[in-house]
Design a protein around this motif. Structure first.
Motif, PDB file in Angstrom:
ATOM      1  N   ARG A   1      -7.568 -43.341 -11.638  1.00 50.03           N
ATOM      2  CA  ARG A   1      -8.227 -44.652 -11.748  1.00 50.03           C
ATOM      3  C   ARG A   1      -7.685 -45.639 -10.701  1.00 50.03           C
ATOM      4  NH1 ARG A   1      -6.676 -43.066 -16.707  1.00 50.03           N
ATOM      5  NH2 ARG A   1      -4.988 -44.592 -16.793  1.00 50.03           N
ATOM      6  N   GLY A   2      -7.744 -45.205  -9.422  1.00 47.74           N
ATOM      7  CA  GLY A   2      -7.073 -45.908  -8.327  1.00 47.74           C
ATOM      8  C   GLY A   2      -7.394 -47.381  -8.193  1.00 47.74           C
ATOM      9  N   THR A   3      -8.630 -47.795  -8.433  1.00 44.04           N
ATOM     10  CA  THR A   3      -8.940 -49.214  -8.205  1.00 44.04           C
ATOM     11  C   THR A   3      -9.103 -49.980  -9.513  1.00 44.04           C
ATOM     12  OG1 THR A   3     -11.338 -48.989  -8.131  1.00 44.04           O
ATOM     13  CG2 THR A   3     -10.144 -48.572  -6.080  1.00 44.04           C
ATOM     14  N   MET A   4      -8.644 -49.417 -10.606  1.00 42.73           N
ATOM     15  CA  MET A   4      -8.724 -50.106 -11.890  1.00 42.73           C
ATOM     16  C   MET A   4      -7.380 -50.782 -12.195  1.00 42.73           C
ATOM     17  SD  MET A   4     -11.789 -49.190 -12.636  1.00 42.73           S
ATOM     18  CE  MET A   4     -12.994 -47.860 -12.816  1.00 42.73           C
ATOM     19  N   THR A   5      -7.405 -51.700 -13.145  1.00 42.11           N
ATOM     20  CA  THR A   5      -6.157 -52.388 -13.482  1.00 42.11           C
ATOM     21  C   THR A   5      -5.164 -51.453 -14.178  1.00 42.11           C
ATOM     22  OG1 THR A   5      -7.289 -53.180 -15.453  1.00 42.11           O
ATOM     23  CG2 THR A   5      -7.112 -54.714 -13.610  1.00 42.11           C
ATOM     24  N   ASP A   6      -5.666 -50.364 -14.765  1.00 41.93           N
ATOM     25  CA  ASP A   6      -4.761 -49.422 -15.430  1.00 41.93           C
ATOM     26  C   ASP A   6      -4.499 -48.188 -14.563  1.00 41.93           C
ATOM     27  OD1 ASP A   6      -7.306 -48.435 -15.599  1.00 41.93           O
ATOM     28  OD2 ASP A   6      -7.135 -47.738 -17.676  1.00 41.93           O
ATOM     29  N   ALA A   7      -4.473 -48.360 -13.245  1.00 37.06           N
ATOM     30  CA  ALA A   7      -4.241 -47.244 -12.324  1.00 37.06           C
ATOM     31  C   ALA A   7      -2.884 -46.581 -12.595  1.00 37.06           C
ATOM     32  CB  ALA A   7      -4.283 -47.746 -10.881  1.00 37.06           C
ATOM     33  N   VAL A   8      -2.851 -45.271 -12.356  1.00 36.04           N
ATOM     34  CA  VAL A   8      -1.598 -44.514 -12.425  1.00 36.04           C
ATOM     35  C   VAL A   8      -1.357 -43.944 -11.032  1.00 36.04           C
ATOM     36  CG1 VAL A   8      -0.452 -42.476 -13.394  1.00 36.04           C
ATOM     37  CG2 VAL A   8      -1.940 -43.899 -14.847  1.00 36.04           C
ATOM     38  N   VAL A   9      -0.213 -44.267 -10.456  1.00 33.02           N
ATOM     39  CA  VAL A   9       0.106 -43.827  -9.098  1.00 33.02           C
ATOM     40  C   VAL A   9       1.541 -43.343  -9.067  1.00 33.02           C
ATOM     41  CG1 VAL A   9       0.428 -44.578  -6.702  1.00 33.02           C
ATOM     42  CG2 VAL A   9      -1.438 -45.540  -8.054  1.00 33.02           C
ATOM     43  N   MET A  10       1.760 -42.154  -8.550  1.00 36.07           N
ATOM     44  CA  MET A  10       3.146 -41.680  -8.393  1.00 36.07           C
ATOM     45  C   MET A  10       3.181 -40.540  -7.390  1.00 36.07           C
ATOM     46  SD  MET A  10       3.649 -39.536 -11.944  1.00 36.07           S
ATOM     47  CE  MET A  10       2.536 -40.511 -12.971  1.00 36.07           C
ATOM     48  N   ARG A  11       4.375 -40.271  -6.862  1.00 40.50           N
ATOM     49  CA  ARG A  11       4.541 -39.057  -6.067  1.00 40.50           C
ATOM     50  C   ARG A  11       4.251 -37.884  -6.984  1.00 40.50           C
ATOM     51  NH1 ARG A  11       9.570 -37.793  -4.762  1.00 40.50           N
ATOM     52  NH2 ARG A  11       8.949 -36.532  -2.969  1.00 40.50           N
ATOM     53  N   LEU A  12       3.460 -36.932  -6.493  1.00 42.53           N
ATOM     54  CA  LEU A  12       3.122 -35.793  -7.355  1.00 42.53           C
ATOM     55  C   LEU A  12       4.390 -35.054  -7.762  1.00 42.53           C
ATOM     56  CD1 LEU A  12       1.138 -33.955  -8.782  1.00 42.53           C
ATOM     57  CD2 LEU A  12       0.719 -32.793  -6.598  1.00 42.53           C
TER      58      LEU A  12
END
Lengths: 243, 243
Positions: B209-220
């Protein structure tokens, strides 16, 4: 009202000013400084696209590439000169940020997809608040203008610079379901031979100024000459099994 | 005022409604009918993005995928069912066009880049006036949200479906400077092994959900489990020589 001081990479899309996003337009309305890359003596293409949305009297920071066409691309003298240029640009942007002014760096297409903006991003993002506003890429603008479904389902899609050696271009074109060749220009004869070798020449579309009113679009096989501007692209739509 | 009757593929971008283009918003204000693909029982993601720009009382044409998850993807029964579905969709859109109503088909991301819209395009574009409005792709939205310069200069960039066999994924990841893996979902363990085999796991970013406020981003490499939704993507930024 000014936004908090930060650097904003603003994608302004492929050329048609209507393909700017609402977010890009808002950023231009809030920024204290608008920076744009251009060749010395040429108008910035990004600035031309965004012109209607610049605040009257906004501070502009033109970032003018040094004249380097007389140097071979991988020569140490070229690399040193262009590195020094990007370093100078970062210093100029940082000076505004240090003075609490927010700086919108406008970019044709998408800022982080083959864009000059990223030379500022890698130098400054670790030190200042930074935001990137995605934009419609030049290639999306082109395949949309042409109405060419570029890839679907489990297609493998590849973007290739026309600067690659002919054999490598041919190998990679044969290995992908769909492809875009960028930086066509004087590489066009080589790109044409590589497409032929890969069995893809029949599907290839040649596009110049894809989202402009004076666009040139044709099957590459029908193009009678090898004259092409640097920014021309070649589209090789995938989806062969269903087309 | 209605525009002349035509089909318009309208890219509404990756999720943030502000990443819609001015042109997409104008098209929604002019169209007589707004069509959108969705799974039965789910809201259309494109409609959710564009909701604020639908004219009050505009005619909507939901195009609801048949329930097909119980059939293997390449089974003749699946292919037949999905082909019949797209054919029915084209007939429904054509009925509005025949009645001189213009139809905006709204699409998450870019209409001709892995989008369902192109199933309508290939069936109707030869018979009716058609326009395609490019949009910001999901992958652009993701690498911008993450602030990851994805490719630069002469980088070769590749988009790979996570559905490919592991050895092919590994070969293609090793052969590209920069890559995006789509359709991650339950393919994540395989994608992780392929990245490791290609020597790219350390650079890979996992994005939900890259452009949502609840995005999850991390190094794989830091992701402790293999749970991933279908629309999660993995970014492998290029530009290694300079990063």
């Amino acid at each position: 009202m000014s936004a908090p001081a930060r650097m904003i990479g603003v994608g302004v899309g492929p050329g048609d000013p209507e393909l700017m996003t609402v977010k890009a337009i808002r950023a231009l309305g809030e920024a204290d400084v608008v920076a744009h890359f251009a060749k010395t003596g040429n108008a910035s293409r990004a600035r031309t696209i965004a012109a209607a949305h610049l605040k009257p009297g906004v501070t502009e920071l033109p970032l003018l590439y040094p004249v380097t066409t007389e140097l071979p691309k991988h020569a140490p003298a070229y690399c040193g000169k262009i590195d020094a240029f990007y370093q100078d640009c970062a210093v100029a942007v940082a000076a505004h940020l240090d003075a609490n002014r927010s700086v919108a760096v406008i970019c044709e297409g998408d800022p982080l997809f083959y864009g000059s903006y990223m030379h500022l991003h890698v130098r400054l993002a670790a030190h200042y608040p930074t935001e990137v506003i995605a934009g419609v890429t030049g290639m999306s603008g082109c395949w949309s203008a042409v109405g060419a479904p570029i890839c679907q389902g489990d297609d493998v899609f590849t973007v290739l610079p026309g600067t690659l050696p002919e054999a490598e271009l041919a190998r990679r074109l044969a290995d992908a379901d769909a492809a875009v060749v960028m930086k066509v220009g004087r590489n066009l004869p080589k790109v044409r031979r590589a497409l032929d070798c890969a069995g893809r020449l029949d599907r290839a579309m040649y596009v110049e100024r894809g989202t402009m009113t004076d666009a040139v679009v044709m099957r590459l096989a029908d193009k009678p000459d090898d004259d092409a501007p640097y920014f021309a692209i070649v589209l090789v739509p995938g989806w062969e099994k269903r087309a």
